[in-house]
Design a protein around this motif. Structure first.
Motif, mmCIF file in Angstrom:
data_model
loop_
_atom_site.group_PDB
_atom_site.id
_atom_site.type_symbol
_atom_site.label_atom_id
_atom_site.label_comp_id
_atom_site.label_asym_id
_atom_site.label_seq_id
_atom_site.Cartn_x
_atom_site.Cartn_y
_atom_site.Cartn_z
ATOM 1 N N PRO A 98 0.829 -1.206 0.000
ATOM 2 C CA PRO A 98 0.000 0.000 0.000
ATOM 3 C C PRO A 98 0.866 1.259 0.000
ATOM 4 O O PRO A 98 1.921 1.299 0.614
ATOM 5 N N LYS A 99 0.412 2.263 -0.704
ATOM 6 C CA LYS A 99 1.205 3.479 -0.881
ATOM 7 C C LYS A 99 1.113 4.386 0.346
ATOM 8 O O LYS A 99 0.036 4.602 0.899
ATOM 9 N N ALA A 100 2.268 4.934 0.742
ATOM 10 C CA ALA A 100 2.347 5.919 1.835
ATOM 11 C C ALA A 100 1.510 5.495 3.033
ATOM 12 O O ALA A 100 0.684 6.254 3.541
ATOM 13 N N HIS A 101 1.721 4.282 3.502
ATOM 14 C CA HIS A 101 0.853 3.696 4.526
ATOM 15 C C HIS A 101 1.546 3.468 5.866
ATOM 16 O O HIS A 101 0.934 3.611 6.914
ATOM 17 N N TYR A 102 2.823 3.140 5.843
ATOM 18 C CA TYR A 102 3.502 2.695 7.063
ATOM 19 C C TYR A 102 4.450 3.757 7.625
ATOM 20 O O TYR A 102 5.155 4.447 6.877
ATOM 21 N N GLU A 103 4.470 3.832 8.961
ATOM 22 C CA GLU A 103 5.484 4.646 9.644
ATOM 23 C C GLU A 103 6.823 3.909 9.732
ATOM 24 O O GLU A 103 7.864 4.543 9.889
ATOM 25 N N GLY A 104 6.776 2.594 9.657
ATOM 26 C CA GLY A 104 8.010 1.825 9.728
ATOM 27 C C GLY A 104 7.888 0.511 8.975
ATOM 28 O O GLY A 104 6.811 -0.087 8.907
ATOM 29 N N ILE A 105 8.994 0.082 8.375
ATOM 30 C CA ILE A 105 9.064 -1.220 7.703
ATOM 31 C C ILE A 105 10.322 -1.923 8.188
ATOM 32 O O ILE A 105 11.402 -1.333 8.219
ATOM 33 N N VAL A 106 10.167 -3.186 8.561
ATOM 34 C CA VAL A 106 11.248 -3.970 9.148
ATOM 35 C C VAL A 106 11.493 -5.206 8.284
ATOM 36 O O VAL A 106 10.546 -5.897 7.888
ATOM 37 N N PRO A 130 6.339 9.822 4.499
ATOM 38 C CA PRO A 130 7.481 10.714 4.714
ATOM 39 C C PRO A 130 7.890 10.717 6.186
ATOM 40 O O PRO A 130 7.044 10.805 7.078
ATOM 41 N N GLY A 131 9.184 10.570 6.425
ATOM 42 C CA GLY A 131 9.694 10.496 7.788
ATOM 43 C C GLY A 131 9.693 9.093 8.357
ATOM 44 O O GLY A 131 10.205 8.871 9.458
ATOM 45 N N GLY A 132 9.111 8.141 7.635
ATOM 46 C CA GLY A 132 9.066 6.765 8.111
ATOM 47 C C GLY A 132 10.425 6.097 8.055
ATOM 48 O O GLY A 132 11.302 6.494 7.286
ATOM 49 N N PHE A 133 10.604 5.041 8.848
ATOM 50 C CA PHE A 133 11.904 4.388 8.936
ATOM 51 C C PHE A 133 11.907 3.005 8.297
ATOM 52 O O PHE A 133 10.871 2.325 8.244
ATOM 53 N N PHE A 134 13.063 2.617 7.815
ATOM 54 C CA PHE A 134 13.296 1.267 7.297
ATOM 55 C C PHE A 134 14.450 0.675 8.086
ATOM 56 O O PHE A 134 15.531 1.260 8.171
ATOM 57 N N LEU A 135 14.212 -0.489 8.691
ATOM 58 C CA LEU A 135 15.241 -1.191 9.468
ATOM 59 C C LEU A 135 15.470 -2.569 8.860
ATOM 60 O O LEU A 135 14.515 -3.304 8.604
ATOM 61 N N LEU A 136 16.732 -2.898 8.644
ATOM 62 C CA LEU A 136 17.086 -4.190 8.041
ATOM 63 C C LEU A 136 18.300 -4.783 8.720
ATOM 64 O O LEU A 136 19.264 -4.069 9.036
ATOM 65 N N GLU A 137 18.259 -6.085 8.928
ATOM 66 C CA GLU A 137 19.461 -6.864 9.199
ATOM 67 C C GLU A 137 19.421 -8.088 8.299
ATOM 68 O O GLU A 137 18.383 -8.746 8.178
ATOM 69 N N ALA A 138 20.545 -8.363 7.646
ATOM 70 C CA ALA A 138 20.608 -9.500 6.723
ATOM 71 C C ALA A 138 22.044 -9.983 6.639
ATOM 72 O O ALA A 138 22.996 -9.259 6.947
ATOM 73 N N TYR A 139 22.195 -11.204 6.187
ATOM 74 C CA TYR A 139 23.528 -11.770 6.011
ATOM 75 C C TYR A 139 24.201 -11.200 4.772
ATOM 76 O O TYR A 139 23.557 -10.946 3.748
#
Length: 246
Positions: A98-106, A130-139
């Motif tokens: 969904p477009k412009a929907h989340y404050e954060g994506i993990v 806008p201002g939302g965060f993206f957090l990732l951990e991967a090998y």
């Protein structure tokens, strides 16, 4: 949409444990602190350990995964913890978020083929507010030197260079490749080589104006250009006034 992941999760045990990922645990509370009830998307969350933790912090969480068996266990885990999460079975290489929907994506250990990752990165960008965060951990590829978990295919690994390209223009808060001890159930167990990345989507688009002159006529134009447009080269406005030779 039956997959090998269904078979992996077809056990009473939680294959990757029920505790949240350490990197997420370290940063999630601070990232969510500025929101009252943020909408957060948890990608490839399997049996739900990370999405349930985010729900415990007060977020409205959607967990996406290709395995319905894993998502059913996520719902069971949420019920035992007294929280609720939305679950959606989806192939993330083709997902339309969904477009412009989340404050954060993990995204925790979300390993896809390179073309699928490129598609998912575009969807993440479009789906974050806008201002939302993206957090990732991967090998990373260096993980192939260990036998402690993760894919055995180099093409499924993630690099910081790739992430920086995909999220160019974001405010990067964490960007590092490290080796750390990972204890996540029976599948992630021992020292691993990972990349860790946190970035925020810009709150406003960058703006610039492009000045052009018709050399055959005494006319000039000022054109607005979106921040995503190619901005290589010098700004025309900085080159000084036109002369008779122009």
């Amino acid at each position: 949409m039956s997959t090998g992941w269904d078979e992996r999760y077809s056990t009473e045990e939680y294959v990757y444990g029920t505790a949240p990922n350490d990197f997420l645990l370290e940063h999630a509370a601070d990232l969510l602190a500025t929101y009252e009830q943020p909408h957060v998307l948890c990608l490839a969350d399997g049996e739900g350990r990370n999405s349930v933790y985010l729900a415990e912090l007060g977020a409205e969480v959607c967990a996406m995964d290709i395995s319905q068996v894993g998502l059913d266990k996520a719902q069971k885990l949420a019920a035992t913890r007294g929280v609720s999460v939305q679950t959606e079975q989806v192939d993330l290489t083709e997902a339309q978020l969904p477009k412009a929907h989340y404050e954060g994506i993990v995204a925790i250990f979300c390993h896809l083929p390179s073309a699928g990752r490129a598609h998912l990165y575009e969807e993440i960008d479009a789906s974050l507010k806008p201002g939302g965060f993206f957090l990732l951990e991967a090998y990373t590829v260096a993980q192939l030197n260990y036998a402690t978990g993760g894919p055995s295919d180099e093409g499924l690994m993630v690099s910081l260079e790739e992430l920086k390209r995909a999220f160019k223009g974001y405010e990067v808060q964490v960007s590092q490749e490290v080796e750390r001890n990972i204890q996540e159930g029976e599948r992630h167990n021992g020292v691993g080589a990972v990349c860790q990345f946190i970035a925020r989507k810009p709150t406003t688009r960058s703006q610039r104006f492009q000045f052009t002159a018709n050399r055959g006529k005494a006319s000039h134009k000022l054109r607005y250009v979106e921040g995503s447009a190619n901005s290589d080269g010098d700004c025309t406005l900085c080159k000084g006034p036109l002369t008779d030779d122009d």
